[in-house]
Design a protein around this motif. Structure first.
Motif, PDB file in Angstrom:
ATOM      1  N   ARG A   1     -15.235  59.464  34.548  1.00  0.00           N
ATOM      2  CA  ARG A   1     -16.098  58.855  35.663  1.00  0.00           C
ATOM      3  C   ARG A   1     -15.482  58.748  36.942  1.00  0.00           C
ATOM      4  N   ILE A   2     -14.105  58.639  37.196  1.00  0.00           N
ATOM      5  CA  ILE A   2     -13.468  58.679  38.229  1.00  0.00           C
ATOM      6  C   ILE A   2     -13.307  60.150  38.733  1.00  0.00           C
ATOM      7  N   TYR A   3     -13.211  60.985  37.750  1.00  0.00           N
ATOM      8  CA  TYR A   3     -12.814  62.238  38.012  1.00  0.00           C
ATOM      9  C   TYR A   3     -14.071  63.065  38.628  1.00  0.00           C
TER      10      TYR A   3
ATOM     11  N   ALA B   1      -8.065  66.173  47.267  1.00  0.00           N
ATOM     12  CA  ALA B   1      -6.821  65.539  47.501  1.00  0.00           C
ATOM     13  C   ALA B   1      -6.831  64.474  47.032  1.00  0.00           C
ATOM     14  N   ALA B   2      -7.898  63.517  46.812  1.00  0.00           N
ATOM     15  CA  ALA B   2      -8.005  62.450  45.824  1.00  0.00           C
ATOM     16  C   ALA B   2      -7.858  62.506  44.441  1.00  0.00           C
ATOM     17  N   ILE B   3      -8.130  63.794  43.754  1.00  0.00           N
ATOM     18  CA  ILE B   3      -7.924  63.838  42.405  1.00  0.00           C
ATOM     19  C   ILE B   3      -6.460  64.154  42.394  1.00  0.00           C
ATOM     20  N   SER B   4      -5.827  65.012  43.265  1.00  0.00           N
ATOM     21  CA  SER B   4      -4.381  65.175  43.187  1.00  0.00           C
ATOM     22  C   SER B   4      -3.436  63.984  43.323  1.00  0.00           C
ATOM     23  N   ASP B   5      -4.024  63.082  44.101  1.00  0.00           N
ATOM     24  CA  ASP B   5      -3.395  61.740  44.200  1.00  0.00           C
ATOM     25  C   ASP B   5      -3.536  60.670  42.988  1.00  0.00           C
TER      26      ASP B   5
END
Length: 290
Positions: free
Chosen positions: A79-81, A89-93
């Motif tokens: 769900r977050i993904y 950038a948020a996924i990488s973090d």
């Protein structure tokens, strides 16, 4: 001879090992896998550099990694993904797509197949993955060269920290001696009985030089019970004795983790009843007094 320590979860692992040994009864079912099916027979080989305690750490660490994988909430992370898919950038973090074992590999710079790559190989996207995919992925990880490298690094670091703790060494060797004392020796195929004393416990084997040096330097060349200098630099009359923390007569191991440095009087008198004994006495790095 050095360890390049990264200390990724090392102290956390140390705490898990400590908890297992302090609560062996509560963890009896989990610990059974370490010694069942006469696996304890391999402990009889004297003074292996990859000690019995190394083997124990490896067993605990594997269990820790397995628990981490089991506790990974795949549905929550999907769900977050999905919510961050348009924000690379948020996924990488946040890394919602990475399993805990992948973080360990990355921290140590160990090349490995990612969960993403594994899913691609079987024709799946992360959004479609489930707990069974994690289980299958981890089964691939267990037998990989990458995991072998990770295990070596982790076990070496945990051993480096915990070997200094003689009281923990006593707990471990007391636990191991309890297993040996209840072992069914007649069930062990090809048992080398030359390793046994007439009483059935382990025969005494002189510690090799590398083990003597390791214990001597760990204990700072001093008797761990009375603090007497055994280096030969202060007194030529004092001689070191490499004592079994858990005596061989009490099913103690010929293992580096079962050795400590004692002076002759302490070895002869303090341990005359044959009990397991050590101390929490350590030389401070420096004095707090000016």
């Amino acid at each position: 001879m050095h360890i390049v320590a990264k200390f990724y979860e090392t102290y956390n692992m140390c705490a898990v090992v400590d908890e297992f040994l302090k609560n062996t009864l509560d963890n009896a079912l989990l610990l059974e896998g370490f010694h069942c099916d006469e696996q304890w027979a391999s402990w009889l080989a004297p003074y292996q550099r990859y000690s019995v305690f190394h083997q124990f750490i490896e067993y605990v660490v594997r269990g820790f990694h397995s628990d981490q994988a089991d506790e990974f909430d795949i549905d929550k992370n999907k769900r977050i993904y999905k919510s961050l898919k348009g924000i690379p950038a948020a996924i990488s973090d946040l890394k919602p797509h990475k399993l805990p074992i992948e973080e360990a590999f990355s921290h140590h710079g160990i090349d490995h197949q990612s969960f993403f790559e594994y899913l691609a190989d079987i024709g799946k996207a992360f959004e479609d993955a489930d707990a069974n995919d994690i289980y299958d992925f981890m089964n691939e990880i267990w037998i990989s060269a990458a995991y072998e490298d990770l295990m070596k690094q982790t076990v070496d670091e945990v051993f480096h920290v915990l070997f200094q703790n003689r009281e923990l060494m006593l707990m471990f060797n007391d636990y191991a001696s309890g297993i040996l004392s209840q072992g069914h020796w007649d069930r062990v195929e090809g048992l080398d009985r030359s390793l046994l004393a007439p009483s059935g416990t382990l025969a005494r084997v002189r510690p090799p030089r590398w083990a003597q040096r390791a214990v001597f330097f760990r204990d700072r060349g001093q008797c761990v019970l009375c603090g007497k200098d055994l280096s030969g630099l202060v007194s030529l009359e004092n001689f070191e004795n490499f004592d079994h923390i858990v005596p061989l007569s009490g099913w103690g191991l010929n293992d580096i983790t079962n050795l400590q440095l004692l002076c002759a009087p302490c070895n002869q008198h303090e341990k005359r009843d044959g009990g397991a004994i050590t101390s929490g006495r350590y030389q401070s790095w420096y004095s707090m007094e000016e």
